[in-house]
Enzyme design. Structure first.
Site: not given
Lengths: 468, 456
Positions: A387, A238, A444
């Site tokens: 982000y 990630d 993930h």
């Protein structure tokens, strides 16, 4: 032979000026070619840059001491949590919707009931504190990390390693893999540093705009230096994958090896070509059978699915302050938001299950401990801002997107990862891939879900690099 | 020569065929059932019940306790409204809400018009029904349905309603107004089954108007209201006498639209582009693509995971207020993103803004309101209604700060019977609430023209 004679004849028949021109251009061409080959081989790095993220103006000097830190809780904190949980206002889910509309309300009530009545936060805090925690100020921010020293050091090679988490995870994701890396006794053992990205968990959030993965990478490099490590390994998934990649691009001489369980490739001609030709002649474009199985049908598996799953990315990359506001007041809202990812990103088919398959791979205690880290630190908004900072402008134009990665790299491709990256695509930027393995299961949150598999792959990669 | 003629005839025939086909298309739908479980055996209860908005001490105390327990996170230095609703300004709004905002007073204001509820297809539909007090001799009040959007509600129309039911100008038309709440919004019950999209809402609103005894009526809408009223016009074109909208994003890009984007800033006159059109559309990459991406994060997450994103907002009134009021800032003018206070009170009063938020809060409808996005966009943008045109007389009010600018050429692609296209002097997305006078004037102008045409 005859051709050589013909050539020789032609050459001799040229006059002096033409001969010089020919020789000159041959030398020039050779020179350009040699330069290009040399340039490709040269290990490029990206500039370190600098930054300061504290509140207000930067002071003249900074405190670079390392302070021990203990996670704490109090009765007030737990009572406040319980009060808020008791005041949750649920909405009924649509009939037969499972997890297709997000976290199913009916199942959420069950999870919350466990959280309210059975989950023991004080006990979990002790679990968190079983490894030593520290804080140190870098670039104006308090950076939190755990430092795990292996107990058995005799007759073993002790290698420093930094593990970097992502969103919506935390350093806690690594608690299941840490013993597998620090307590083994087969020759190679690791001394592990697990920091929290600034804005996550116990690391202070930036007060200034612009704190992106390059800033985080630089801060973590400073941290390793401050701890006295001149060379070390890196592992991440990630955001951790991007940050450790940036670290390898900034100081390749310090990074002995980089291991990732998620990597993204540049879109480019090569990728497009392999998408078009791949389903029919995979070997021609460097795709293996397993790659084909994971990638195609591309539109359904990748484009539609990514669109369906990237709403959070879109809103966090544009309006993080708005998106996180409610989640910071409502623990149940926060839990729904975070745990939805632990359901869907572990296996996308979990969307069709009534319970989202949440407890198939994770225990509720572990999941809620991660949520509590976000809750007690109030870090959901700052975690979302990361982000926006990273997607400002066009990510493809950032300096790190155009530079390759030349340190020895190992990639572990988990089957339920969000986007599969075949070796041929990864090689476009990762120029020194020493190990690429398809993992049999896992999604993930690989370190959290399949710690043994990830540890095995990582250790075999390190042994290759160390030439064990 | 002969082959050219043949080719022309063929192309001509094809065009005629296509035009005929589109002319004949009427949107079809079936009755649905949105209540819990299976529909009951007996018939539907068609009674209309009067309804009063009410509140009590408990509701207010709960609100205040939650507001007092907010855990604010400071915004980044100098970020204004670029990262979303600015935290420092939010504290000011919340302080007003906690100490000065009079919800009981606002509830009285809400009740100044008559509210009703009636059960249609399994869900209780809430609506206002405002009859004019005085109707000029020799004429009848014109029925008009007005549909709101997200994150708005019927309350957006409170400034506009008196201008339509009690106009001051002697020659103005007098209206009888029905303002429903879309199922899942405000005081209308939320559907219990999957699949409730804008066509289903339109179908229910037709039934409502029929139940109220209207054979024909006009419709007005913005945001989702635009789509629901457009669907109403597509479902029963004979019942909808005229359609007035202030928002009309193109649903099916066609050749004229594509050409106009490519050549519009060089040859504006060719496409009927005015100066304002050119200024609002170009540079098109920035104004059409980048701006849309910057502002559509909410749409993306609501169209995919409404239950997740709405979850926290139903517990945290401050979170809900930030989420909703951010739109009232940015969608009124994009430039407000660079203001410390988001320009929130330049066009709206805090009382009005918070009343709208309270409607979402007290009814707990934020999650169901978001699901409407998933139901409408979840399967992509190829719904049958998006490919069908509208032949009902249409009026379009083009406000300068609307989210998506649609020049006349684009509007005409879908609305084939465009009677009025009015560039408005000022106003953004929540036009009815922001500029009720301008909106009322345009509705009057449009409907007067349609009535005149019908009498001829």
């Amino acid at each position: 032979m005859e051709r050589l004679q013909v050539l020789k004849g032609t050459f001799c028949s040229l006059d002096a000026f033409q001969k010089q021109l020919l020789i000159g251009s041959a030398v020039a061409a050779g020179g350009i070619l040699a330069y290009m080959v040399q340039k490709r081989r040269q290990v490029k790095s990206i500039p370190l840059g600098e930054g300061w993220w504290g509140a207000g103006e930067k002071p003249l000097s900074e405190d670079d001491q390392i302070y021990p830190f203990k996670v704490q809780t109090s009765d007030e904190e737990i009572e406040d949590l319980h009060e808020r949980i008791d005041r949750t206002r649920y909405a009924d889910p649509l009939e037969d919707s499972c997890f297709q509309y997000g976290f199913n309300s009916t199942h959420l009530k069950k999870v919350v009931s466990y959280w309210r009545h059975t989950f023991d936060w004080k006990k979990q805090v002790e679990v968190l504190n079983k490894y030593p925690h520290f804080k140190t100020k870098i670039e104006g921010l308090d950076v939190h990390f755990i430092h795990v020293r292996p107990p058995h050091r005799d007759n073993q090679k002790v290698l420093p390693l930094m593990l970097v988490h992502g969103w919506p995870g935390s350093f806690y994701e690594f608690y299941r893999i840490l013993p597998l890396l620090t307590e083994n006794q087969d020759g190679v053992v690791f001394e592990v540093i697990c920091p929290s990205i600034p804005g996550y968990a116990f690391s202070e959030a930036s007060h200034k705009q612009g704190f992106n993965s390059l800033a985080a990478a630089r801060i973590f490099l400073t941290l390793m230096e401050r701890l006295g490590f001149s060379q070390f390994y890196l592992q991440g998934g990630d955001w951790g994958s991007l940050i450790t990649t940036n670290m390898s691009q900034m100081k390749p001489q310090c990074v002995k090896g980089l291991h990732l369980n998620m990597c993204t490739s540049n879109k480019g001609f090569k990728v497009m070509l392999s998408l078009i030709v791949g389903p029919y002649l995979p070997f021609l474009v460097g795709l293996s059978r397993e790659d084909v199985r994971r990638l195609f049908p591309f539109f359904e598996k990748n484009v539609w699915e990514i669109l369906k799953e990237s709403g959070y990315l879109h809103i966090q990359a544009t309006k993080p302050d708005t998106a996180g506001c409610g989640a910071n007041d409502s623990p149940v809202g926060l839990a729904a938001y975070i745990l939805e990812k632990f359901s869907t990103w572990t296996d996308i088919r979990n969307r069709d299950l009534e319970d989202g398959g949440l407890e198939r791979k994770f225990s509720l205690d572990d999941l809620l401990t991660n949520v509590m880290i976000y809750w007690t630190t109030g870090s959901i908004v700052s975690s979302m801002r990361f982000y926006k900072e990273n997607f400002k402008g066009n990510p493809d134009n950032r300096v790190n997107a155009k530079t390759g990665i030349f340190v020895p790299t190992g990639l572990a491709a988990f089957p339920n990862e969000l986007l599969h990256c075949p070796k041929s695509w990864a090689q476009i930027r990762y120029r020194n891939i020493q190990s690429y393995n398809y993992m049999p299961r896992g999604g993930h949150f690989a370190a959290f879900e399949e710690p043994q598999l990830l540890a095995n792959d990582f250790v075999q990669f390190v042994k290759k690099v160390e030439k064990f | 020569m002969f082959t050219e003629l043949l080719v022309c005839l063929l192309i001509g025939g094809l065009i005629c065929f296509l035009v005929q086909r589109s002319r004949k298309q009427v949107l079809k739908t079936e009755d649905g059932w949105w209540g819990p479980g299976a529909p009951p055996d007996g018939g539907e209860d068609v009674t209309i019940y009067p309804f009063k908005v009410s509140t009590n001490d408990k509701e207010l105390e709960d609100l205040y306790t939650r507001i007092d327990q907010t855990r604010p996170v400071p915004s980044l230095e100098d970020s204004q409204f670029n990262y979303g609703f600015n935290s420092q300004y939010l504290q000011k709004v919340v302080s007003y809400w906690r100490h000065d905002f009079d919800w009981r007073g606002q509830v009285d204001k809400l009740n100044q018009y008559s509210h009703f509820k009636t059960n249609i297809e399994g869900v209780n539909i809430h609506y206002l029904h405002v009859k004019p007090k005085k109707v000029p001799v020799g004429s009848a009040a014109i029925p008009l349905i007005m549909v709101h959007g997200w994150p708005g509600s019927f309350y957006e129309f409170y400034g506009l309603i008196p201008l339509l039911t009690e106009p001051t100008e002697p020659h103005d038309l007098v209206f009888e107004v029905v303002c429903p709440s879309i199922p899942g919004y405000g005081f209308s019950e939320a559907p219990h089954k999957k699949g409730f999209d804008s066509v289903c809402a339109a179908h229910i609103f037709h039934k409502l108007m029929q139940r109220l005894g209207f054979q024909q009526f006009y419709a007005h809408g913005g945001d989702w209201g635009w789509l629901v009223t457009t669907n109403m016009a597509q479902l029963q074109p004979k019942t909808v006498r005229g359609l007035h909208v202030n928002f009309a994003p193109p649903s099916k890009p066609g050749l004229p639209m594509a050409l106009s984007i490519m050549l519009g800033n060089r040859f504006p006159k060719l496409f009927g582009f005015t100066d304002m059109d050119v200024q609002r559309l170009y540079p098109c990459m920035d104004k059409l693509v980048v701006e849309s991406i910057k502002e559509s994060g909410y749409m993306h997450i609501q169209a995919t995971k409404p239950d997740t994103v709405g979850r926290g907002l139903n517990d945290s009134p401050v979170g809900l207020a930030a989420y909703i009021l951010e739109k009232f800032s940015t969608w009124t003018s994009r430039d407000f993103r660079n203001l410390e206070d988001g320009g929130l009170t330049r066009k709206f009063s805090l009382d009005d803004l918070l009343t709208n938020v309270m409607i979402y809060w007290t009814s707990g409808c934020i999650v169901s309101s978001m699901r409407f996005y998933k139901e409408n966009f979840g399967k992509g943008l190829n719904a049958p209604h998006s490919k069908m045109t509208v032949f009902v007389p249409t009026g379009f009010a083009c406000f300068p700060n609307e989210l998506m600018h649609t020049p006349k050429l684009w509007v005409k692609q879908k609305y084939r019977n465009l009677v009025t296209f009015t560039p408005m002097a000022r106003g953004g997305h929540f036009a009815a609430m922001e500029e009720p006078q301008l909106m009322a004037e345009d509705i009057q102008k449009f409907i007067k023209l349609v009535e005149k045409k019908k009498q001829q």
